[in-house]
Design a protein around this motif. Structure first.
Motif, PDB file in Angstrom:
ATOM      1  N   GLY A 116       0.794  -1.225   0.000  1.00 17.23           N
ATOM      2  CA  GLY A 116       0.000   0.000   0.000  1.00 17.23           C
ATOM      3  C   GLY A 116       0.824   1.271   0.000  1.00 17.23           C
ATOM      4  N   GLY A 117       1.590   1.509   1.068  1.00 17.45           N
ATOM      5  CA  GLY A 117       2.391   2.718   1.150  1.00 17.45           C
ATOM      6  C   GLY A 117       2.430   3.264   2.558  1.00 17.45           C
ATOM      7  N   ILE A 118       2.669   4.563   2.665  1.00 12.91           N
ATOM      8  CA  ILE A 118       2.761   5.238   3.962  1.00 12.91           C
ATOM      9  C   ILE A 118       1.645   6.266   4.058  1.00 12.91           C
ATOM     10  CG2 ILE A 118       4.138   6.836   5.344  1.00 12.91           C
ATOM     11  CD1 ILE A 118       6.596   5.442   4.481  1.00 12.91           C
ATOM     12  N   ALA A 119       0.887   6.187   5.143  1.00  9.17           N
ATOM     13  CA  ALA A 119      -0.210   7.137   5.353  1.00  9.17           C
ATOM     14  C   ALA A 119       0.352   8.463   5.859  1.00  9.17           C
ATOM     15  CB  ALA A 119      -1.218   6.567   6.340  1.00  9.17           C
ATOM     16  N   HIS A 137      -9.699  10.329   3.553  1.00  6.69           N
ATOM     17  CA  HIS A 137      -9.032  11.110   2.514  1.00  6.69           C
ATOM     18  C   HIS A 137      -8.038  10.226   1.756  1.00  6.69           C
ATOM     19  CE1 HIS A 137     -10.581  14.341   5.041  1.00  6.69           C
ATOM     20  NE2 HIS A 137     -10.283  15.216   4.099  1.00  6.69           N
ATOM     21  N   ARG A 138      -7.623  10.728   0.621  1.00  6.83           N
ATOM     22  CA  ARG A 138      -6.553  10.074  -0.137  1.00  6.83           C
ATOM     23  C   ARG A 138      -5.233  10.504   0.508  1.00  6.83           C
ATOM     24  NH1 ARG A 138      -8.469   8.241  -5.173  1.00  6.83           N
ATOM     25  NH2 ARG A 138      -6.352   8.215  -6.004  1.00  6.83           N
ATOM     26  N   ARG A 139      -4.634   9.601   1.280  1.00  7.16           N
ATOM     27  CA  ARG A 139      -3.418   9.976   1.999  1.00  7.16           C
ATOM     28  C   ARG A 139      -2.363   8.858   2.029  1.00  7.16           C
ATOM     29  NH1 ARG A 139      -6.823   9.474   6.870  1.00  7.16           N
ATOM     30  NH2 ARG A 139      -7.184  11.705   6.785  1.00  7.16           N
ATOM     31  N   VAL A 140      -2.527   7.834   1.209  1.00  7.25           N
ATOM     32  CA  VAL A 140      -1.549   6.754   1.196  1.00  7.25           C
ATOM     33  C   VAL A 140      -0.535   7.022   0.089  1.00  7.25           C
ATOM     34  CG1 VAL A 140      -1.179   4.276   1.009  1.00  7.25           C
ATOM     35  CG2 VAL A 140      -3.239   5.149   2.134  1.00  7.25           C
ATOM     36  N   VAL A 141       0.658   7.451   0.490  1.00  4.71           N
ATOM     37  CA  VAL A 141       1.720   7.777  -0.456  1.00  4.71           C
ATOM     38  C   VAL A 141       2.364   6.467  -0.901  1.00  4.71           C
ATOM     39  CG1 VAL A 141       3.831   9.108  -0.795  1.00  4.71           C
ATOM     40  CG2 VAL A 141       2.080   9.930   0.801  1.00  4.71           C
ATOM     41  N   ARG A 142       2.380   6.221  -2.200  1.00  2.00           N
ATOM     42  CA  ARG A 142       2.780   4.907  -2.689  1.00  2.00           C
ATOM     43  C   ARG A 142       3.795   5.016  -3.833  1.00  2.00           C
ATOM     44  NH1 ARG A 142      -2.826   3.148  -5.848  1.00  2.00           N
ATOM     45  NH2 ARG A 142      -3.004   5.024  -7.109  1.00  2.00           N
ATOM     46  N   VAL A 143       4.228   3.841  -4.316  1.00  2.00           N
ATOM     47  CA  VAL A 143       5.196   3.767  -5.419  1.00  2.00           C
ATOM     48  C   VAL A 143       4.661   2.801  -6.464  1.00  2.00           C
ATOM     49  CG1 VAL A 143       7.544   3.176  -6.108  1.00  2.00           C
ATOM     50  CG2 VAL A 143       7.131   4.242  -3.876  1.00  2.00           C
ATOM     51  N   GLN A 144       4.441   3.288  -7.665  1.00  2.00           N
ATOM     52  CA  GLN A 144       3.933   2.475  -8.776  1.00  2.00           C
ATOM     53  C   GLN A 144       2.733   1.636  -8.358  1.00  2.00           C
ATOM     54  OE1 GLN A 144       7.325   0.272 -10.250  1.00  2.00           O
ATOM     55  NE2 GLN A 144       7.987   1.966 -11.556  1.00  2.00           N
ATOM     56  N   GLY A 145       1.825   2.269  -7.672  1.00  2.00           N
ATOM     57  CA  GLY A 145       0.585   1.620  -7.277  1.00  2.00           C
ATOM     58  C   GLY A 145       0.731   0.686  -6.108  1.00  2.00           C
ATOM     59  N   ASP A 146       1.572  -0.365  -6.235  1.00  2.00           N
ATOM     60  CA  ASP A 146       1.635  -1.385  -5.186  1.00  2.00           C
ATOM     61  C   ASP A 146       3.065  -1.787  -4.828  1.00  2.00           C
ATOM     62  OD1 ASP A 146       2.367  -2.734  -7.461  1.00  2.00           O
ATOM     63  OD2 ASP A 146       0.790  -4.251  -7.365  1.00  2.00           O
ATOM     64  N   GLY A 147       4.021  -0.896  -5.089  1.00  2.00           N
ATOM     65  CA  GLY A 147       5.416  -1.271  -4.865  1.00  2.00           C
ATOM     66  C   GLY A 147       6.145  -0.459  -3.819  1.00  2.00           C
ATOM     67  N   ALA A 148       5.418   0.132  -2.862  1.00  2.00           N
ATOM     68  CA  ALA A 148       6.056   1.021  -1.887  1.00  2.00           C
ATOM     69  C   ALA A 148       7.097   0.304  -1.038  1.00  2.00           C
ATOM     70  CB  ALA A 148       5.001   1.673  -1.007  1.00  2.00           C
ATOM     71  N   GLY A 149       6.717  -0.848  -0.468  1.00  2.00           N
ATOM     72  CA  GLY A 149       7.630  -1.533   0.439  1.00  2.00           C
ATOM     73  C   GLY A 149       8.957  -1.871  -0.210  1.00  2.00           C
ATOM     74  N   ARG A 150       8.885  -2.463  -1.381  1.00  2.00           N
ATOM     75  CA  ARG A 150      10.113  -2.843  -2.096  1.00  2.00           C
ATOM     76  C   ARG A 150      10.968  -1.618  -2.413  1.00  2.00           C
ATOM     77  NH1 ARG A 150      10.858  -7.448  -6.206  1.00  2.00           N
ATOM     78  NH2 ARG A 150      12.934  -7.041  -7.030  1.00  2.00           N
ATOM     79  N   PRO A 190       0.253 -14.622  -1.508  1.00  2.00           N
ATOM     80  CA  PRO A 190       0.392 -13.323  -2.177  1.00  2.00           C
ATOM     81  C   PRO A 190      -0.726 -12.384  -1.707  1.00  2.00           C
ATOM     82  CG  PRO A 190       0.362 -15.131  -3.759  1.00  2.00           C
ATOM     83  CD  PRO A 190      -0.057 -15.698  -2.453  1.00  2.00           C
ATOM     84  N   LEU A 191      -0.452 -11.109  -1.768  1.00  2.00           N
ATOM     85  CA  LEU A 191      -1.399 -10.115  -1.255  1.00  2.00           C
ATOM     86  C   LEU A 191      -1.977  -9.280  -2.385  1.00  2.00           C
ATOM     87  CD1 LEU A 191      -2.603  -8.700   1.265  1.00  2.00           C
ATOM     88  CD2 LEU A 191      -0.589  -7.221   1.253  1.00  2.00           C
ATOM     89  N   ALA A 192      -3.296  -9.089  -2.341  1.00  2.00           N
ATOM     90  CA  ALA A 192      -3.958  -8.145  -3.238  1.00  2.00           C
ATOM     91  C   ALA A 192      -4.167  -6.856  -2.448  1.00  2.00           C
ATOM     92  CB  ALA A 192      -5.287  -8.703  -3.725  1.00  2.00           C
ATOM     93  N   THR A 193      -3.345  -5.866  -2.727  1.00  2.00           N
ATOM     94  CA  THR A 193      -3.314  -4.648  -1.930  1.00  2.00           C
ATOM     95  C   THR A 193      -4.686  -4.001  -1.740  1.00  2.00           C
ATOM     96  OG1 THR A 193      -2.441  -2.387  -1.805  1.00  2.00           O
ATOM     97  CG2 THR A 193      -2.757  -3.311  -3.995  1.00  2.00           C
ATOM     98  N   GLU A 194      -4.827  -3.370  -0.575  1.00  2.00           N
ATOM     99  CA  GLU A 194      -6.066  -2.683  -0.252  1.00  2.00           C
ATOM    100  C   GLU A 194      -6.328  -1.516  -1.201  1.00  2.00           C
ATOM    101  OE1 GLU A 194      -8.443  -2.400   3.770  1.00  2.00           O
ATOM    102  OE2 GLU A 194      -6.286  -2.143   3.912  1.00  2.00           O
ATOM    103  N   PHE A 216      -0.931  -1.816 -11.081  1.00  2.00           N
ATOM    104  CA  PHE A 216      -0.609  -2.684  -9.953  1.00  2.00           C
ATOM    105  C   PHE A 216       0.257  -3.852 -10.437  1.00  2.00           C
ATOM    106  CE2 PHE A 216      -4.618  -0.562  -9.008  1.00  2.00           C
ATOM    107  CZ  PHE A 216      -4.351  -0.025  -7.752  1.00  2.00           C
ATOM    108  N   PRO A 217       1.478  -3.554 -10.848  1.00  2.00           N
ATOM    109  CA  PRO A 217       2.311  -4.587 -11.490  1.00  2.00           C
ATOM    110  C   PRO A 217       2.659  -5.764 -10.586  1.00  2.00           C
ATOM    111  CG  PRO A 217       3.586  -2.596 -11.016  1.00  2.00           C
ATOM    112  CD  PRO A 217       2.160  -2.247 -10.795  1.00  2.00           C
ATOM    113  N   ASN A 218       2.860  -5.510  -9.289  1.00  2.00           N
ATOM    114  CA  ASN A 218       3.235  -6.618  -8.400  1.00  2.00           C
ATOM    115  C   ASN A 218       2.094  -7.608  -8.238  1.00  2.00           C
ATOM    116  OD1 ASN A 218       5.829  -5.657  -7.943  1.00  2.00           O
ATOM    117  ND2 ASN A 218       5.213  -4.437  -6.184  1.00  2.00           N
ATOM    118  N   VAL A 219       0.891  -7.098  -7.966  1.00  2.00           N
ATOM    119  CA  VAL A 219      -0.258  -7.979  -7.817  1.00  2.00           C
ATOM    120  C   VAL A 219      -0.523  -8.710  -9.128  1.00  2.00           C
ATOM    121  CG1 VAL A 219      -2.717  -8.126  -7.262  1.00  2.00           C
ATOM    122  CG2 VAL A 219      -1.273  -6.483  -6.055  1.00  2.00           C
ATOM    123  N   PHE A 220      -0.403  -7.987 -10.231  1.00  2.00           N
ATOM    124  CA  PHE A 220      -0.670  -8.604 -11.533  1.00  2.00           C
ATOM    125  C   PHE A 220       0.288  -9.771 -11.790  1.00  2.00           C
ATOM    126  CE2 PHE A 220      -0.103  -8.913 -16.165  1.00  2.00           C
ATOM    127  CZ  PHE A 220      -1.423  -9.147 -16.542  1.00  2.00           C
TER     128      PHE A 220
END
Length: 515
Positions: free
Chosen positions: A48-51, A119-132, A242-246, A309-313
């Motif tokens: 997901g990312g960082i709120a 609100h929209r407050r989840v700062v992310r990377v390429q949709g679903d790649g924040a952690g990596r 595997p996880l399907a991101t929120e 969402f390349p990782n989930v895909f």
């Protein structure tokens, strides 16, 4: 103050540990990362990312309100507000390290919305790649930082104390040989407990050993009964799942049964965007009824899935599923532990000389149910606070002490015993609990403890016993802790649970007498 290499030791190479070490620079720090930094940590797997309140229409105060609401009456409000107010600064820190957070028009950060956020407050990377992306960036930064020494192939097994203070850590190498590393300051950042459960999104290293080590050293633990199950693990029989991101649901994906009916609307008017515990229980019940559960992204994401969402895909396609053409089968999976080692606002535990950060800690910001994407935020906020606290407290260099290390531990992890433990935890201490199941789990864990031959397995059983006993003691339902025999929340129990290991063992002794 000049310290030798081992005067500050961070146990764990995930986000909390690495961020703390980077914030301590140029003070020398030793990071114990037995499996290296990166994929071995849950942080790497986060999608997901960082709120953080980064848009003009949002504020830290509203972020804190959402956090408190999701936490089902147990969130420490001051801690939550303090964390939310520091969120933007920590995002800026990560940007300075080079994390490529998604941006929109005019180069502004482009956050998404996740469940229970207003609100929209989840700062992310390429949709679903924040952690990596975050972990790869920080790992590279740590490698460039001369004050940080990464030690691989050495596992922390015991926190060593003297005079009521943590003075270092006993470790073992890959051959089972023990050694003692002295520490003026010891930071516990070992991650979560997901591998105690049969179905989990966590990597194999998330075994809960940090909670056991701290408890055995005398530190207080808190809220350990609260285990969050992610509603939308991809149900294809993989371990970890595997996880399907929120974020998919934030973008409009819906959850349906095998007949295509959106059954979550019968449970909560927010449907797919209800708090995670509600969504997880709804999916669990649908699967138990034989109706199944599926995440349908075809209309909300459709053909753009590979780019957005390349990782989930890629995980779906590897399992023979094309989310552009058919709904994704899902199931709840152990995902995050709200409980852990109790800390104050500076990350200090009740054991002097020991700090804790990240998922192993229980700071009070999550309460009974973590708000989505607050976990990575908590890791960087408290990692930074611990670094500052250690710097300001200037703990003295460790004195030379004679610590006798236990004999060589050549025992291998007991696979069959661990699998019985994981099955027991999922069945009896999982999404839905009751008195008989919890009692059965405690008896099983006590029996398995007598059979445990290696330190790692013994630690997993200690942490599992803490979770099961705390869940047995909380005779109500609240947040991620749902008791079928006590389905309502009781106002009198709207308080955090605090335990030490002795109190857990006294509770367990009642069941020991029956075995």
């Amino acid at each position: 103050m000049k310290r030798d290499e081992s005067s500050i030791i961070v146990i764990g190479g995930g986000l909390a540990g690495l961020f703390c070490a980077l914030k301590l620079a140029p003070t020398p720090v030793t990071v114990l990362a037995p499996h290296g930094v990166g994929p071995a940590s849950s942080s790497f797997w986060a999608q997901g990312g960082i709120a953080a309140a980064v848009e003009e229409t949002d504020t830290p105060e509203v972020h804190a309100e959402d956090t408190i609401r999701a936490g089902a009456g147990l969130v420490d409000e001051n801690m939550a507000l303090g964390m939310a107010r520091e969120a933007r600064a920590r995002v800026e820190d990560l940007l300075a390290f080079g994390v490529p957070f998604d941006r929109g028009e005019m180069g502004l950060l482009a956050p998404s919305r996740e469940a229970a956020h207003t609100h929209r407050r989840v700062v992310r990377v390429q949709g679903d790649g924040a952690g990596r992306a975050i972990m790869e960036t920080l790992a590279a930064a740590a490698a460039r930082t001369e004050s940080i020494r990464i030690v691989e192939g050495r596992v922390a097994r015991r926190i060593v104390t003297q005079g009521g203070r943590a003075i270092g850590v006993m470790t073992r190498d890959e051959k089972g040989e023990a050694s003692f590393l002295p520490a003026a300051a010891l930071v516990l950042a070992t991650g979560g407990i997901g591998r105690l459960y049969r179905v989990t999104t966590n990597p194999p290293e998330s075994c809960g050993e940090g909670v056991a080590m701290a408890a055995e050293a005398g530190a207080r633990i808190a809220d350990v009964e609260f285990v969050q199950f992610h509603p939308t693990a991809i149900d294809v029989g993989e371990d970890p799942a595997p996880l399907a991101t929120e974020a998919l649901r934030g973008e409009g994906a819906i959850i349906v049964d095998r007949d295509g009916r959106r059954f979550l609307l019968d449970i909560d008017p927010l449907g797919e965007l209800a708090p995670r515990d509600i969504v997880a229980r709804g999916i669990f019940a649908s699967i138990a009824r034989g109706d199944g559960a599926f995440l349908d992204t075809r209309e909300a994401v459709g053909s753009a899935f590979p780019e957005r969402f390349p990782n989930v895909f890629s995980r779906c396609m590897a399992a023979g599923l094309d989310p552009r053409a058919a709904p994704i089968p899902i199931a709840p999976a152990a995902h995050y532990h709200m409980g852990g080692v109790w800390t104050d606002a500076r990350g200090r535990t009740t054991l002097p000389g020991l700090w804790a950060a990240g998922e192993v800690a229980s700071t009070g910001v999550h309460g009974a149910n973590r708000l989505a994407s607050n976990s990575l935020l908590e890791a960087v906020v408290f990692g930074a606070r611990i670094a500052e606290d250690i710097a300001l407290s200037s703990p003295p260099a460790p004195e030379a002490v004679d610590v006798r290390c236990p004999p060589r531990d050549a025992a291998k992890p007991q696979a069959e015993l661990i699998e019985e433990l994981r099955t027991t935890m999922s069945r009896d201490v999982g999404v839905i609990r009751d008195e008989s199941g919890l009692a059965r789990a405690i008896r099983t864990i006590l029996r398995l403890k007598k059979e445990a031959a290696d330190e790692g397995t013994a630690a997993m059983l200690t942490t599992s016993l803490c979770i099961a006993c705390a869940a047995y003691s909380r005779r109500e339902s609240r947040g991620a802790h749902f008791r079928a025999d006590f389905p309502k929340s009781e106002p009198a129990q709207a308080k955090r649970s605090l335990f030490d290991l002795d109190s857990i063992l006294r509770r367990a002794a009642i069941f020991q007498e029956d075995t």
